[in-house]
Design a protein around this motif. Structure first.
Motif, PDB file in Angstrom:
ATOM      1  N   CYS A   8      57.015  48.172  52.659  1.00 25.86           N
ATOM      2  CA  CYS A   8      55.566  48.011  52.756  1.00 25.86           C
ATOM      3  C   CYS A   8      55.174  47.255  54.016  1.00 25.86           C
ATOM      4  CB  CYS A   8      55.033  47.276  51.521  1.00 25.86           C
ATOM      5  SG  CYS A   8      55.091  48.269  50.019  1.00 25.86           S
ATOM      6  N   ILE A   9      55.912  46.208  54.336  1.00 20.51           N
ATOM      7  CA  ILE A   9      55.584  45.420  55.518  1.00 20.51           C
ATOM      8  C   ILE A   9      55.728  46.270  56.776  1.00 20.51           C
ATOM      9  CG2 ILE A   9      56.289  43.464  56.943  1.00 20.51           C
ATOM     10  CD1 ILE A   9      57.077  42.043  54.349  1.00 20.51           C
ATOM     11  N   ILE A  10      56.782  47.069  56.827  1.00 23.41           N
ATOM     12  CA  ILE A  10      56.985  47.947  57.985  1.00 23.41           C
ATOM     13  C   ILE A  10      55.811  48.896  58.137  1.00 23.41           C
ATOM     14  CG2 ILE A  10      58.391  49.845  58.881  1.00 23.41           C
ATOM     15  CD1 ILE A  10      60.763  48.406  57.416  1.00 23.41           C
ATOM     16  N   ILE A  11      55.402  49.513  57.033  1.00 21.21           N
ATOM     17  CA  ILE A  11      54.287  50.447  57.079  1.00 21.21           C
ATOM     18  C   ILE A  11      53.011  49.733  57.502  1.00 21.21           C
ATOM     19  CG2 ILE A  11      52.810  51.954  55.680  1.00 21.21           C
ATOM     20  CD1 ILE A  11      55.306  52.525  53.973  1.00 21.21           C
ATOM     21  N   LYS A  87      39.238  29.657  52.842  1.00 14.55           N
ATOM     22  CA  LYS A  87      38.138  29.498  51.898  1.00 14.55           C
ATOM     23  C   LYS A  87      38.232  30.488  50.742  1.00 14.55           C
ATOM     24  CE  LYS A  87      33.091  29.104  51.690  1.00 14.55           C
ATOM     25  NZ  LYS A  87      31.833  29.154  52.488  1.00 14.55           N
ATOM     26  N   SER A  88      38.482  31.755  51.064  1.00 10.03           N
ATOM     27  CA  SER A  88      38.544  32.778  50.012  1.00 10.03           C
ATOM     28  C   SER A  88      39.789  32.606  49.149  1.00 10.03           C
ATOM     29  CB  SER A  88      38.525  34.181  50.634  1.00 10.03           C
ATOM     30  OG  SER A  88      39.662  34.397  51.450  1.00 10.03           O
ATOM     31  N   THR A  89      40.907  32.225  49.768  1.00 15.08           N
ATOM     32  CA  THR A  89      42.147  32.061  49.011  1.00 15.08           C
ATOM     33  C   THR A  89      42.076  30.852  48.083  1.00 15.08           C
ATOM     34  OG1 THR A  89      43.397  33.044  50.839  1.00 15.08           O
ATOM     35  CG2 THR A  89      44.656  31.832  49.194  1.00 15.08           C
ATOM     36  N   LYS A 168      47.462  40.853  54.657  1.00 17.49           N
ATOM     37  CA  LYS A 168      46.666  39.985  53.786  1.00 17.49           C
ATOM     38  C   LYS A 168      46.688  40.496  52.352  1.00 17.49           C
ATOM     39  CE  LYS A 168      41.874  38.547  52.994  1.00 17.49           C
ATOM     40  NZ  LYS A 168      40.476  38.632  53.506  1.00 17.49           N
ATOM     41  N   GLU A 169      46.491  41.788  52.192  1.00  9.67           N
ATOM     42  CA  GLU A 169      46.511  42.401  50.863  1.00  9.67           C
ATOM     43  C   GLU A 169      47.871  42.202  50.204  1.00  9.67           C
ATOM     44  OE1 GLU A 169      46.331  46.904  48.950  1.00  9.67           O
ATOM     45  OE2 GLU A 169      45.524  46.549  50.953  1.00  9.67           O
ATOM     46  N   ILE A 175      51.027  36.705  45.542  1.00  2.00           N
ATOM     47  CA  ILE A 175      50.574  35.429  44.992  1.00  2.00           C
ATOM     48  C   ILE A 175      50.038  35.582  43.568  1.00  2.00           C
ATOM     49  CG2 ILE A 175      48.840  33.599  45.246  1.00  2.00           C
ATOM     50  CD1 ILE A 175      49.160  34.046  48.323  1.00  2.00           C
ATOM     51  N   GLN A 176      49.324  36.672  43.330  1.00  2.00           N
ATOM     52  CA  GLN A 176      48.768  36.875  41.987  1.00  2.00           C
ATOM     53  C   GLN A 176      49.744  37.594  41.052  1.00  2.00           C
ATOM     54  OE1 GLN A 176      45.185  39.059  42.651  1.00  2.00           O
ATOM     55  NE2 GLN A 176      46.205  41.013  43.032  1.00  2.00           N
TER      56      GLN A 176
END
Length: 290
Positions: A8-11, A87-89, A168-169, A175-176
Motif C-alpha cells: 500500500c505504501i508503495i502504491i 488539530k484533526s488527529t 495520511k489515510e 491508528i484506529q
C-alpha cells in the motif's frame, strides 16, 4: 499485514512509477521494518525553540518527522499543514497519538523565523548537532523521513502524511485499528485525465508582486474526475480549484498563486491526487523573482 502495508505504501507514494522505482522503494521500506527509533537520553523539547517543555514519550502511536538542513526550509517544514493534521488527529484520537518534530537546521534563526510566521507552538526538538540522525541514519530522501511509530518507538509505516493524502489515510487507518486491503483500494472508481501543460514558466518579474498561473485538467475517461487533494512543495505557493466532480468531457482549472519571499530563481511543484491511474500528477512552476 506487514507485507500488505508495504504494498500500500508503495502504491500511495509512487503511483505508476515503474518496476525499478518500486523495487527501490521496497528495499528502503524493508530496511526499516520493526526498527526502533533511538533518542539520546538528554533529548530536549521546546516551544517555539525557546521555552523548554516536558515531552512524554508514552503513547500508543507517534508520528515522527525529521527535517534536515538541505534545500528550502519553508518547503520542507510545511508547518501550517502540520498544524491542521495535529488539530484533526488530536480531536479524533485525543490520547493515542503524539507528534515528534526533529529539526536539524543549518541556521537556527531561519528555523525560529519559520516557527514564528506559522505561530507553531507545539513541542519540537532542535537537534543542532544532528545527534538523532547519527543514531538512526535516516534516509536521505525527504519522502522517507517521516515515520509512524508504535508505543515502543518501532517503525510501523513510512511516508509523509502532509505531502501525500494516501499516507495520511494509511496512518489514520492503522491508528484506529482498521485493516488495509488491496480489494478495498481497487474498488475506487477510476477515470482518465488529459492536460494542456504540466509546467509553466513565469519568466522574470518583480519579486514583490504576486504571480498567477493556471493548469487545466480534462476528464477524458468515462467516470467523474475527483480531485482528492492538492499539495504544494512550499508555503509560498497556493492552489484554488473547484471541489465538485468533473464530468466526462469537461475540464477543471487549477489556479496557482506564487508569492516570493525574497528574490530568487525558483522551481515549485504542485502535486494533484485524483482518481486516475496516473495519480499523483506533478505540475511545475518556475521563474525568476528579481
Amino acid at each position: 499485514m506487514k507485507k500488505l502495508l508495504y504494498i500500500c505504501i508503495i502504491i500511495f507514494i509512487c503511483g505508476a512509477c515503474g518496476n525499478d522505482r518500486e523495487n527501490d522503494i521496497i528495499k528502503r521500506i524493508r530496511t526499516w521494518e520493526n526498527r526502533t527509533i533511538l533518542f539520546p537520553k538528554n533529548t530536549v523539547f521546546t516551544k517555539g525553540g525557546i521555552d523548554t517543555v516536558d515531552w512524554d514519550f508514552s503513547s500508543s502511536y507517534k508520528i515522527m518527522t525529521y527535517v534536515d538542513s538541505s534545500g528550502c526550509l519553508s518547503c520542507k517544514l510545511q508547518l501550517l499543514e502540520w498544524k491542521k493534521l495535529i488539530k484533526s488527529t488530536q480531536k479524533q484520537f485525543p490520547d493515542s497519538v503524539r507528534f515528534l518534530f526533529i529539526f536539524s537546521p543549518s541556521q537556527r534563526t531561519a528555523l525560529l523565523h519559520e516557527l514564528n510566521i506559522a505561530q507553531f507552538d507545539y513541542p519540537i526538538c532542535i537537534d543542532e548537532n544532528n545527534l538523532i540522525e547519527k543514531l538512526n541514519n535516516f534516509p536521505v530522501d525527504a519522502k522517507f523521513q517521516t515515520f509512524l511509530l508504535d508505543k515502543d518507538n518501532k517503525v510501523i509505516a513510512i511516508g509523509n502524511p502532509i505531502h501525500n493524502p494516501k499516507i495520511k489515510e494509511l496512518y489514520l487507518r492503522i491508528i484506529q485499528g482498521g485493516q488495509i486491503s488491496e480489494e478495498k483500494e481497487s474498488k475506487q472508481i477510476m477515470t482518465e485525465v488529459g492536460m494542456d501543460a504540466t509546467s509553466v514558466s513565469l519568466g522574470s518579474f518583480d519579486w514583490h508582486k504576486e504571480q498567477k498561473a493556471t493548469f487545466t485538467l480534462k476528464n477524458t475517461g468515462g467516470n467523474p474526475l475527483v480531485i482528492q487533494d492538492v499539495t504544494t512543495s512550499c508555503g509560498c505557493t497556493t492552489v484554488s480549484y473547484s471541489k465538485e466532480p468533473t464530468h466526462p468531457g469537461k475540464e477543471i482549472t487549477l489556479e496557482v498563486v506564487y508569492k516570493a519571499e525574497h528574490p530568487e530563481h525558483f522551481s515549485k511543484t504542485v502535486t494533484v491526487h485524483c482518481n486516475t491511474a496516473s495519480s499523483p500528477i506533478r505540475l511545475s512552476l518556475s521563474g525568476d523573482a528579481k
